[in-house]
Design a protein around this motif. Sequence first.
Motif, PDB file in Angstrom:
ATOM      1  N   LEU A   1       5.203   3.213 -10.854  1.00 34.08           N
ATOM      2  CA  LEU A   1       6.080   2.899  -9.731  1.00 34.08           C
ATOM      3  C   LEU A   1       5.326   2.962  -8.405  1.00 34.08           C
ATOM      4  O   LEU A   1       5.474   2.083  -7.549  1.00 34.08           O
ATOM      5  CB  LEU A   1       7.272   3.867  -9.708  1.00 34.08           C
ATOM      6  N   ARG A   2       4.499   3.975  -8.268  1.00 37.12           N
ATOM      7  CA  ARG A   2       3.710   4.143  -7.044  1.00 37.12           C
ATOM      8  C   ARG A   2       2.804   2.930  -6.823  1.00 37.12           C
ATOM      9  O   ARG A   2       2.729   2.393  -5.723  1.00 37.12           O
ATOM     10  CB  ARG A   2       2.889   5.420  -7.186  1.00 37.12           C
ATOM     11  N   LYS A   3       2.125   2.504  -7.869  1.00 31.73           N
ATOM     12  CA  LYS A   3       1.210   1.362  -7.751  1.00 31.73           C
ATOM     13  C   LYS A   3       1.982   0.100  -7.370  1.00 31.73           C
ATOM     14  O   LYS A   3       1.559  -0.637  -6.469  1.00 31.73           O
ATOM     15  CB  LYS A   3       0.435   1.143  -9.047  1.00 31.73           C
ATOM     16  N   ILE A   4       3.098  -0.140  -8.015  1.00 33.51           N
ATOM     17  CA  ILE A   4       3.895  -1.329  -7.707  1.00 33.51           C
ATOM     18  C   ILE A   4       4.317  -1.305  -6.235  1.00 33.51           C
ATOM     19  O   ILE A   4       4.104  -2.264  -5.494  1.00 33.51           O
ATOM     20  CB  ILE A   4       5.131  -1.416  -8.623  1.00 33.51           C
ATOM     21  N   CYS A   5       4.908  -0.201  -5.809  1.00 30.87           N
ATOM     22  CA  CYS A   5       5.437  -0.105  -4.443  1.00 30.87           C
ATOM     23  C   CYS A   5       4.345  -0.182  -3.389  1.00 30.87           C
ATOM     24  O   CYS A   5       4.468  -0.929  -2.406  1.00 30.87           O
ATOM     25  CB  CYS A   5       6.241   1.188  -4.281  1.00 30.87           C
TER      26      CYS A   5
ATOM     27  N   TYR B   1      12.100   2.146  -5.083  1.00 29.97           N
ATOM     28  CA  TYR B   1      11.231   3.071  -4.327  1.00 29.97           C
ATOM     29  C   TYR B   1      11.856   4.455  -4.176  1.00 29.97           C
ATOM     30  O   TYR B   1      11.152   5.449  -4.062  1.00 29.97           O
ATOM     31  CB  TYR B   1      10.894   2.499  -2.946  1.00 29.97           C
ATOM     32  N   ARG B   2      13.176   4.538  -4.194  1.00 25.51           N
ATOM     33  CA  ARG B   2      13.867   5.829  -4.030  1.00 25.51           C
ATOM     34  C   ARG B   2      13.508   6.828  -5.129  1.00 25.51           C
ATOM     35  O   ARG B   2      13.738   8.024  -4.994  1.00 25.51           O
ATOM     36  CB  ARG B   2      15.381   5.618  -4.025  1.00 25.51           C
ATOM     37  N   ASN B   3      12.964   6.335  -6.222  1.00 21.77           N
ATOM     38  CA  ASN B   3      12.588   7.196  -7.339  1.00 21.77           C
ATOM     39  C   ASN B   3      11.202   7.817  -7.185  1.00 21.77           C
ATOM     40  O   ASN B   3      10.775   8.578  -8.052  1.00 21.77           O
ATOM     41  CB  ASN B   3      12.659   6.403  -8.657  1.00 21.77           C
ATOM     42  N   LEU B   4      10.505   7.485  -6.121  1.00 23.67           N
ATOM     43  CA  LEU B   4       9.208   8.127  -5.864  1.00 23.67           C
ATOM     44  C   LEU B   4       9.435   9.609  -5.583  1.00 23.67           C
ATOM     45  O   LEU B   4      10.461   9.989  -5.011  1.00 23.67           O
ATOM     46  CB  LEU B   4       8.523   7.475  -4.657  1.00 23.67           C
TER      47      LEU B   4
ATOM     48  N   TYR C   1       5.344  11.043  -1.974  1.00 25.68           N
ATOM     49  CA  TYR C   1       5.062   9.608  -1.977  1.00 25.68           C
ATOM     50  C   TYR C   1       6.183   8.832  -1.299  1.00 25.68           C
ATOM     51  O   TYR C   1       5.933   7.840  -0.619  1.00 25.68           O
ATOM     52  CB  TYR C   1       4.827   9.091  -3.400  1.00 25.68           C
ATOM     53  N   LEU C   2       7.412   9.283  -1.462  1.00 23.89           N
ATOM     54  CA  LEU C   2       8.537   8.632  -0.801  1.00 23.89           C
ATOM     55  C   LEU C   2       8.368   8.719   0.721  1.00 23.89           C
ATOM     56  O   LEU C   2       8.587   7.742   1.438  1.00 23.89           O
ATOM     57  CB  LEU C   2       9.860   9.263  -1.235  1.00 23.89           C
ATOM     58  N   HIS C   3       7.953   9.871   1.190  1.00 23.60           N
ATOM     59  CA  HIS C   3       7.709  10.054   2.626  1.00 23.60           C
ATOM     60  C   HIS C   3       6.677   9.055   3.128  1.00 23.60           C
ATOM     61  O   HIS C   3       6.879   8.366   4.140  1.00 23.60           O
ATOM     62  CB  HIS C   3       7.256  11.500   2.887  1.00 23.60           C
ATOM     63  N   ASP C   4       5.554   8.942   2.433  1.00 20.45           N
ATOM     64  CA  ASP C   4       4.500   8.003   2.829  1.00 20.45           C
ATOM     65  C   ASP C   4       4.997   6.557   2.775  1.00 20.45           C
ATOM     66  O   ASP C   4       4.696   5.752   3.656  1.00 20.45           O
ATOM     67  CB  ASP C   4       3.271   8.153   1.932  1.00 20.45           C
ATOM     68  N   PHE C   5       5.748   6.255   1.737  1.00 27.61           N
ATOM     69  CA  PHE C   5       6.284   4.904   1.577  1.00 27.61           C
ATOM     70  C   PHE C   5       7.228   4.562   2.732  1.00 27.61           C
ATOM     71  O   PHE C   5       7.141   3.486   3.323  1.00 27.61           O
ATOM     72  CB  PHE C   5       7.025   4.788   0.235  1.00 27.61           C
TER      73      PHE C   5
END
Length: 193
Positions: free
Chosen positions: A56-60, A110-113, A117-121
């Motif tokens: 998920l991280r890579k995709i986002c 993205y909410r599932n990060l 990682y969600l903060h950075d996104f």
Amino acid sequence: MFIKENLSRKEQVYLHATEMFKDRGYAATSMRDLANSLGIEAASLYSHIRSKEELLRKICFDIAAEFIGGLINVEQKDIPASEKLRLGIISHTKVIARDLASAAVFFNEYRNLSPAYLHDFLLLRINYINRFKKMIKQGIADDEFAEVDIKLAVMTMFSSLNWMPTWYNHTESIDQEKVSTELAQMLIKGLKK
């Protein structure tokens, strides 16, 4: 799902994960589901990736990098704000059209990060949106655009653009270039005096 045979196993894992996250959602897709779709044992996945979140991280973050890279190219041009905005919208829609599945995951999952990682996104996303706000603000200052609520204008724009993965289809008669150009034209027309 059609997978190119010349892809490495790791690339196949990412491609399958993207499609499954898009179709089922991140939370409803297990590593076992992913392994089954690839025809391998679940334990074998871990020789290619560390975790489901890594996927998920890579995709986002990969899509975020594409959006930002396209926008940086636009920002470097010495052109009026309205033209920058037009090219920024075109760049944004082309990223979406190039990879509808990844874009859908980017917008919806993205909410599932995990929190860090969600903060950075979210910081990346806010920065990206603010750059479009700056273009509109400049267009207003240069008397290209009417006095509008900048936040409302940008949120309306992204609400329109970010629905593309739900309705755009590569096989239909309207091509990517035409979609990008016409969306930009429609959205900018609403800002003009």
